[in-house]
Design an enzyme around this catalytic site. Sequence first.
Site, PDB file in Angstrom:
ATOM      1  N   LYS A   1       3.162 -13.827   6.430  1.00  0.00           N
ATOM      2  CA  LYS A   1       3.464 -14.906   5.483  1.00  0.00           C
ATOM      3  C   LYS A   1       4.977 -15.031   5.357  1.00  0.00           C
ATOM      4  CE  LYS A   1       1.908 -18.067   2.672  1.00  0.00           C
ATOM      5  NZ  LYS A   1       1.449 -19.343   3.266  1.00  0.00           N
TER       6      LYS A   1
ATOM      7  N   TYR B   1       0.817  -1.208   0.000  1.00  0.00           N
ATOM      8  CA  TYR B   1       0.000   0.000   0.000  1.00  0.00           C
ATOM      9  C   TYR B   1       0.856   1.267   0.000  1.00  0.00           C
ATOM     10  CZ  TYR B   1      -4.451  -2.396   0.673  1.00  0.00           C
ATOM     11  OH  TYR B   1      -5.565  -3.155   0.498  1.00  0.00           O
TER      12      TYR B   1
ATOM     13  N   ASP C   1      -5.880  -5.868   5.676  1.00  0.00           N
ATOM     14  CA  ASP C   1      -7.043  -5.532   4.856  1.00  0.00           C
ATOM     15  C   ASP C   1      -7.918  -6.767   4.661  1.00  0.00           C
ATOM     16  OD1 ASP C   1      -8.714  -3.925   3.423  1.00  0.00           O
ATOM     17  OD2 ASP C   1      -7.352  -3.571   1.761  1.00  0.00           O
TER      18      ASP C   1
ATOM     19  N   ASP D   1      -2.478 -17.232   5.814  1.00  0.00           N
ATOM     20  CA  ASP D   1      -3.462 -18.094   5.168  1.00  0.00           C
ATOM     21  C   ASP D   1      -4.147 -19.003   6.189  1.00  0.00           C
ATOM     22  OD1 ASP D   1      -0.953 -19.262   5.483  1.00  0.00           O
ATOM     23  OD2 ASP D   1      -1.148 -20.578   3.758  1.00  0.00           O
TER      24      ASP D   1
END
Length: 425
Positions: A231, A161, A312, A288
Amino acid sequence: MSYDKIEVPDDGEKITVSDAEGEELDVPENPIIPVIHGDGIGKDVGPAAQQILSAAARATGRDISWMRVYAGETAREKYGEDTNLPDETVEAIREHRVALKGPLTTPVGAGFRSLNVALRQTLDLYANVRPTYYLDGVPSPMKSPEEMDMVTFRENTEDVYAGIEWEAGTDEVEQVRDFVEQDMGFDETMHDGPIGIGIKPITEKGSKRLVREAIDYAIEHDRDKVTLVHKGNIMKFTEGQFSEWGMEVADEEYPDDEVFAAPDSLWETQEDIDIPEGAVMVEERLADAMLQWMQLRTDEFDVLAMPNLNGDYLSDAAGAQIGGLGIAPGANFGDARCLAEPVHGSAPKRAGQDQANPTAITLSGVLMFDYIGWDDTAQLVKDAVEETISSGKVTYDLERNLEDAEKLSTTEYADEVVSNIEKLS
């Protein structure tokens, strides 16, 4: 400071900082609070939220002097067609430290990727905070939505972002491609043909201050656990570093009996870890996997801290579990600074119809009240909103999914919440 288009109320006082480090707020009983109603349904839900929040403040012996400031459509009307985020709007929020904002739409060709992101980055509001909790009476797709009571801390200024990217077909992207392929030796990862390239910056400063804010929130609000979500098993030097830096904050900046950095928590269950009694545990989970753990083990999570993009996705997924983004509050925290805003967008097709649900921006005001230490006012608003919804008096978005509910307009709903504030206070 004087402003050109902004009228400063003469019956309120400015929120200031009370310590030399500029970290603690000094909040008067009649603060001046800037408010941006927003675009689309903002013109409906913004005034409704003001009415509700003002009523709660008065019921607890306080008052709010609202100061209208402008962004998006209202800024173009006030300042000219090329002005979407006036400098004096930014300065007014910076000067008064705490503000409420409705949804904004970024017009095509406006010069910003997002007006919302521009405000966060310009004011260095580095933590996007989204509490997710169930309100009795809200229709939800989950069997036990009441198990959700979680707060996400999403880093606001970095990650993808940050907007460092180059468009396919431009000279700039080919320069970056040549550098990556020839100088850095990553030619096998670059496919033939047009390519867009982006850079994902994650810094030690940005990561540590976000995690520190999440831990401090957990301590202050008697939460048991902070979960770092990343991640890092794939993106080892960005999201992996976020996790390492976050664990350093937990391990080095707090006593073990107050905050416990759980070793190897990524691969262990909570039951396998010996936590000092009363300490906030800081653990980590892969992004995930968290999407399923939020549904399968909802009640195991308290506060989540994560980089921007993960935040988000995960905060929206959490919102779906308790009935959707129409009731999801949010705020952006910086150092002694808060900009509260709902999670939902501007929904222009519903604009000006007196139909939209003002719950999300109202509950964002609850988060704002909590930030400035008005705990009793915050709880009163939350209780009155829940009382209204549980009684079946709701706006169209909830009424269509409920049996025997009474559909109210935006203004009727606000009046009902105010009535319940008066009954409960």
